[in-house]
Design a protein around this motif. Structure first.
Motif, PDB file in Angstrom:
ATOM      1  N   GLN A  46     -14.906 -81.078  -4.449  1.00 59.51           N
ATOM      2  CA  GLN A  46     -16.090 -81.094  -3.603  1.00 59.51           C
ATOM      3  C   GLN A  46     -17.335 -80.859  -4.455  1.00 59.51           C
ATOM      4  OE1 GLN A  46     -15.234 -77.009  -1.457  1.00 59.51           O
ATOM      5  NE2 GLN A  46     -17.387 -77.538  -1.074  1.00 59.51           N
ATOM      6  N   ASP A  48     -19.106 -70.265   3.618  1.00 64.75           N
ATOM      7  CA  ASP A  48     -19.213 -69.480   4.844  1.00 64.75           C
ATOM      8  C   ASP A  48     -18.451 -68.169   4.699  1.00 64.75           C
ATOM      9  OD1 ASP A  48     -19.651 -69.804   8.048  1.00 64.75           O
ATOM     10  OD2 ASP A  48     -17.713 -68.870   7.643  1.00 64.75           O
ATOM     11  N   ARG A  55     -17.029 -74.528   3.042  1.00 68.76           N
ATOM     12  CA  ARG A  55     -18.267 -74.504   3.830  1.00 68.76           C
ATOM     13  C   ARG A  55     -19.321 -73.553   3.253  1.00 68.76           C
ATOM     14  NH1 ARG A  55     -18.313 -77.023   8.685  1.00 68.76           N
ATOM     15  NH2 ARG A  55     -16.322 -77.781   9.515  1.00 68.76           N
ATOM     16  N   ARG A  59     -20.491 -80.426  -2.751  1.00 69.75           N
ATOM     17  CA  ARG A  59     -21.464 -79.739  -1.905  1.00 69.75           C
ATOM     18  C   ARG A  59     -20.711 -79.013  -0.804  1.00 69.75           C
ATOM     19  NH1 ARG A  59     -20.971 -84.922  -0.155  1.00 69.75           N
ATOM     20  NH2 ARG A  59     -21.033 -85.307   2.102  1.00 69.75           N
ATOM     21  N   TYR A  60     -21.377 -78.072  -0.161  1.00 60.94           N
ATOM     22  CA  TYR A  60     -20.783 -77.387   0.975  1.00 60.94           C
ATOM     23  C   TYR A  60     -20.791 -78.297   2.203  1.00 60.94           C
ATOM     24  CZ  TYR A  60     -21.287 -73.081  -1.757  1.00 60.94           C
ATOM     25  OH  TYR A  60     -21.203 -72.125  -2.727  1.00 60.94           O
ATOM     26  N   GLY A  61     -19.829 -78.083   3.087  1.00 62.08           N
ATOM     27  CA  GLY A  61     -19.818 -78.856   4.317  1.00 62.08           C
ATOM     28  C   GLY A  61     -18.451 -78.877   4.966  1.00 62.08           C
ATOM     29  N   SER A  62     -18.239 -79.853   5.825  1.00 61.68           N
ATOM     30  CA  SER A  62     -16.991 -80.038   6.559  1.00 61.68           C
ATOM     31  C   SER A  62     -15.922 -80.585   5.619  1.00 61.68           C
ATOM     32  CB  SER A  62     -17.229 -81.017   7.704  1.00 61.68           C
ATOM     33  OG  SER A  62     -17.372 -82.329   7.189  1.00 61.68           O
ATOM     34  N   ARG A 113     -25.710 -74.147  -3.883  1.00 61.09           N
ATOM     35  CA  ARG A 113     -25.610 -75.452  -3.221  1.00 61.09           C
ATOM     36  C   ARG A 113     -24.187 -76.006  -3.173  1.00 61.09           C
ATOM     37  NH1 ARG A 113     -30.361 -75.383  -6.055  1.00 61.09           N
ATOM     38  NH2 ARG A 113     -32.260 -75.788  -4.828  1.00 61.09           N
ATOM     39  N   ASP A 167     -15.054 -83.384   5.273  1.00 61.33           N
ATOM     40  CA  ASP A 167     -15.483 -84.684   4.766  1.00 61.33           C
ATOM     41  C   ASP A 167     -16.042 -84.616   3.347  1.00 61.33           C
ATOM     42  OD1 ASP A 167     -14.777 -85.871   7.179  1.00 61.33           O
ATOM     43  OD2 ASP A 167     -16.764 -85.555   8.058  1.00 61.33           O
ATOM     44  N   VAL A 168     -16.413 -83.413   2.879  1.00 64.93           N
ATOM     45  CA  VAL A 168     -16.949 -83.289   1.513  1.00 64.93           C
ATOM     46  C   VAL A 168     -15.831 -83.296   0.475  1.00 64.93           C
ATOM     47  CG1 VAL A 168     -18.925 -81.987   2.370  1.00 64.93           C
ATOM     48  CG2 VAL A 168     -16.967 -80.748   1.410  1.00 64.93           C
ATOM     49  N   TRP A 205     -11.234 -73.044   3.588  1.00 64.17           N
ATOM     50  CA  TRP A 205     -12.327 -73.615   4.361  1.00 64.17           C
ATOM     51  C   TRP A 205     -13.584 -72.749   4.308  1.00 64.17           C
ATOM     52  CZ3 TRP A 205     -14.122 -70.769   8.402  1.00 64.17           C
ATOM     53  CH2 TRP A 205     -13.244 -69.999   9.168  1.00 64.17           C
ATOM     54  N   TYR A 237     -22.608 -67.527   5.080  1.00 57.19           N
ATOM     55  CA  TYR A 237     -23.654 -68.057   4.211  1.00 57.19           C
ATOM     56  C   TYR A 237     -24.061 -67.089   3.107  1.00 57.19           C
ATOM     57  CZ  TYR A 237     -23.989 -71.395   8.039  1.00 57.19           C
ATOM     58  OH  TYR A 237     -23.693 -72.330   8.994  1.00 57.19           O
TER      59      TYR A 237
END
Length: 323
Positions: A6, A50, A48, A8-11, A61, A13-14, A44, A52
């Protein structure tokens, strides 16, 4: 080699399956040909960024550790010159970042021979979750034979191990889970099961010597009501995605309140990998006292879907990626 990366952070889908350089072990490291990788909430949360606030340490980032996965089981492909007790072809398991890949380098202190009684997929479920359950009950709670322990989140990855480990210690175990998981938790050895969709264990009037909270679904006041006057509450670091602080709020509340009450309120945050703990987990598994529960398995190329399932569907026990 292939790895799930990955940028970047995200769902989920990254997460992308890519070709990356095969790692080379250092003097105190072992190169493992990964056969299976166990998933954890850790994956996960890191994907994410998370909660934050954790990005202050993980990377602003994107995570500095770009390949996902933490648990593994596989075969030794090479060893550093200072590694003495493992050799080529040995079947091993352990914990290190970057296990959604065909190969991973791991410090010798974080890898051990896998349980002979388990498959690679089963062994890959043990390291992080088993370490968390064992240390939470034994080292943080000081659980003793004959005590009554309640495990909130008994059907999850850590919870399924915690039920079995508590029984191995000689405790009387109550597991909290949903209706669909009640029979599973009983089959793991729980003496009593509380269906949280029908009953609030914090208002039942029953009291426990130890409460291991893995669900972060109750407030401090309610959890304390379920304790004996001198009982121990162990607060795990679970929580839902998209929170600024998440479960650490409960942990901070417990730490702030602890000096002023007789009950012991203790955090359970990220126990470090340990060869000694891996050996204890292997012994429990080989003796038949610890049996992994696997909900689903996915091939490496479907790792994003595996993480999505773990994050969204309340998996029963563990989810595994096979390589």
């Amino acid at each position: 080699m292939k790895a799930v990366v990955q940028d970047r952070y995200g769902s989920p889908d990254v997460l992308e399956l890519r070709d990356v350089d095969k790692p080379v072990p250092g003097d105190d490291e072992v190169l493992v040909r990964v056969r299976a990788a166990g998933l954890n909430a850790y994956d996960w949360h890191l994907m994410r960024g998370d909660p934050y606030v954790a990005r202050l340490a993980l990377g602003p980032r994107a995570p500095r550790a770009r390949i996902r996965g933490r648990d593994f089981a596989g075969e030794v492909a090479a060893v550093g010159r200072n590694v003495r007790d493992l050799g080529l072809g040995d079947e091993v398991f352990g914990e290190v970042d970057g296990t959604f890949a065909e190969y991973v380098c791991v410090p010798d202190a974080w890898v051990e021979r896998k349980p002979a009684a388990l498959t690679f997929a089963q062994a890959a479920t043990l390291p992080l979750a088993g370490n968390t359950a064992l240390r939470g009950l034994r080292d943080v709670a000081g659980l003793r034979s004959g005590q009554h322990v309640l495990i909130n989140g008994a059907s999850g990855g850590v919870g399924t191990f915690a039920v079995q480990i508590a029984k191995a210690f000689g405790a009387e175990v109550t597991g909290v889970c949903s209706t669909r998981n009640a029979e599973l938790v009983r089959s793991l050895g729980a003496d009593h099961v509380v269906d949280y969709t029908r009953e609030d264990f914090t208002r039942s009037g029953r009291r426990y010597d130890v409460v291991l909270d893995l669900a972060a679904s109750q407030g401090i006041a309610g959890l304390r009501r379920a304790l004996t006057p001198t009982g121990t509450l162990v607060l795990g670091s679970g929580g839902s995605p998209g929170q600024f602080l998440g479960a650490p709020v409960l942990i901070l509340q417990g730490l702030a309140l602890s000096p002023f009450v007789r009950q012991r309120l203790r955090p359970l945050v990220g126990p470090a990998p340990s060869k000694a703990v891996l050996a204890e987990l292997r012994e429990l598994a080989d003796s038949g006292r610890l049996a992994p529960v696997i909900d689903r398995t996915y091939p490496l190329g479907e790792a994003p879907e595996a993480v999505r399932y773990l994050e969204e569907e309340h998996a029963r026990g563990k989810v595994v990626v096979t390589v």
